[in-house]
Design a protein around this motif. Structure first.
Motif, short mmCIF file in Angstrom:
data_model
loop_
_atom_site.label_atom_id
_atom_site.label_comp_id
_atom_site.label_asym_id
_atom_site.label_seq_id
_atom_site.Cartn_x
_atom_site.Cartn_y
_atom_site.Cartn_z
N PRO A 100 70.99 -12.02 -42.81
CA PRO A 100 71.65 -11.22 -43.90
C PRO A 100 72.63 -12.33 -44.61
O PRO A 100 72.72 -12.07 -46.00
CB PRO A 100 72.35 -10.17 -43.15
N GLU A 159 71.05 -3.73 -53.49
CA GLU A 159 70.82 -3.26 -52.03
C GLU A 159 69.34 -3.39 -51.54
O GLU A 159 69.15 -4.16 -50.34
CB GLU A 159 71.60 -2.16 -51.82
N THR A 160 68.44 -2.70 -52.12
CA THR A 160 66.92 -2.88 -51.77
C THR A 160 66.44 -4.17 -51.92
O THR A 160 65.70 -4.56 -50.70
CB THR A 160 66.15 -1.85 -52.57
N GLU A 204 67.48 -6.12 -48.87
CA GLU A 204 66.81 -5.52 -47.43
C GLU A 204 65.38 -6.20 -47.48
O GLU A 204 65.19 -6.90 -46.36
CB GLU A 204 66.80 -3.97 -47.55
N GLN A 258 65.35 -9.62 -46.41
CA GLN A 258 65.76 -9.89 -44.93
C GLN A 258 64.53 -9.73 -43.99
O GLN A 258 64.38 -10.16 -42.76
CB GLN A 258 66.83 -8.99 -44.32
N LYS A 264 62.68 -6.56 -43.86
CA LYS A 264 62.29 -5.45 -43.54
C LYS A 264 61.35 -4.46 -44.03
O LYS A 264 60.97 -4.76 -45.37
CB LYS A 264 63.71 -4.46 -43.72
N ILE A 318 63.98 0.02 -44.40
CA ILE A 318 64.82 -0.18 -45.60
C ILE A 318 65.09 1.36 -45.71
O ILE A 318 66.36 1.58 -45.99
CB ILE A 318 64.12 -0.50 -46.82
N SER A 335 67.93 2.17 -43.31
CA SER A 335 69.28 1.49 -43.30
C SER A 335 70.00 1.90 -44.44
O SER A 335 71.32 2.06 -44.52
CB SER A 335 69.01 -0.02 -43.58
N LEU A 336 69.36 2.06 -45.61
CA LEU A 336 70.02 2.81 -46.88
C LEU A 336 70.09 4.27 -46.93
O LEU A 336 70.45 4.94 -48.01
CB LEU A 336 69.20 2.31 -48.08
#
Length: 233
Positions: free
Chosen positions: A135, A162-163, A166, A169, A171, A176, A179-180
């Protein structure tokens, strides 16, 4: 069957710590632990592991052996996942690692070793054919790209940024969403909007979209040197 892992790290204490962590993780088996590139390649031939966890710097040159090993294994052992451990938050190293594809490749900062879950997640990701990018590297790329005048990232909403992080990274949509704290449908909507606004070719394959996203973020003068100019440590 457990995930069979070969560990390569020239620092004894770090090698022992990583090996112990893997040995104590259900479903994983450290089949060899070595200290240099030559012994690592011999261990791969002897053990045919599912995953290699390797330091980025090892003898004989102490420069970028981990990256070179990953590139070689892409040809000789394409089904073997590789997790590169590094103390360098260098986007250029990541781009070099992903030159021949992001599937079954991960780049993780060594500080994450203290958090068992992150290394374990990276090993599981590459074993499953996916990828995992630290990250902190993604954060550097996003911040650098956002500072550029007229950056396309300015068109993204905060949630879309933010997406995007993710995605970079490595994901999946499901990860995702978790996480969100979003629904899978909402994640798909955000991803479609992101790829449309950034003019990126969408792909259902997680590894392909990771590489596309990272390359887009790296297209900033002064942020990350091109992969053929990756620094030698």
């Amino acid at each position: 069957m457990p995930i069979r892992v070969v560990v390569a790290e020239d620092t004894f204490l770090v090698r022992e710590a990583v090996t112990r962590l893997i040995a104590e993780t259900p479903g994983m088996d450290p089949v060899a632990a070595v200290a240099d590139r030559a012994t690592l390649m011999a261990a791969v031939e002897a053990e045919d592991p599912d995953v290699v966890v390797t330091d980025i710097r090892m003898p004989p040159t102490d420069s970028d052996e981990g990256i070179l090993v990953a590139a070689k294994l892409r040809v000789t052992h394409p089904q073997t996942g590789v997790v590169v451990l590094s103390q360098y938050a260098e986007p250029s190293y990541v781009l070099t690692l992903l030159e021949s594809g992001s599937a079954r490749r991960a780049y993780l900062l060594k500080e994450r070793i203290h958090h068992r879950g992150q290394l374990v997640d990276a090993i599981r990701a590459v074993h499953a054919g996916g990828s995992h990018i630290d990250p902190k590297i993604v954060e550097l790329l996003v911040e650098g790209r956002a500072r550029v005048a007229n950056s396309p990232l300015a068109a993204l909403t905060p949630r879309e940024r933010e997406t995007l992080a993710e995605i970079a990274q490595g994901k999946s949509n499901e990860a995702i969403a978790e996480s969100l704290v979003l629904t899978k449908r909402a994640v798909e909507k955000h991803i479609n909007a992101i790829f449309m606004k950034l003019n990126l070719a969408g792909s259902p394959d997680v590894s392909s979209r990771v590489k596309a996203t990272l390359l887009f973020l790296a297209e900033t003068d002064g942020l990350a040197r091109r992969s053929d100019q990756a620094p030698k440590r």
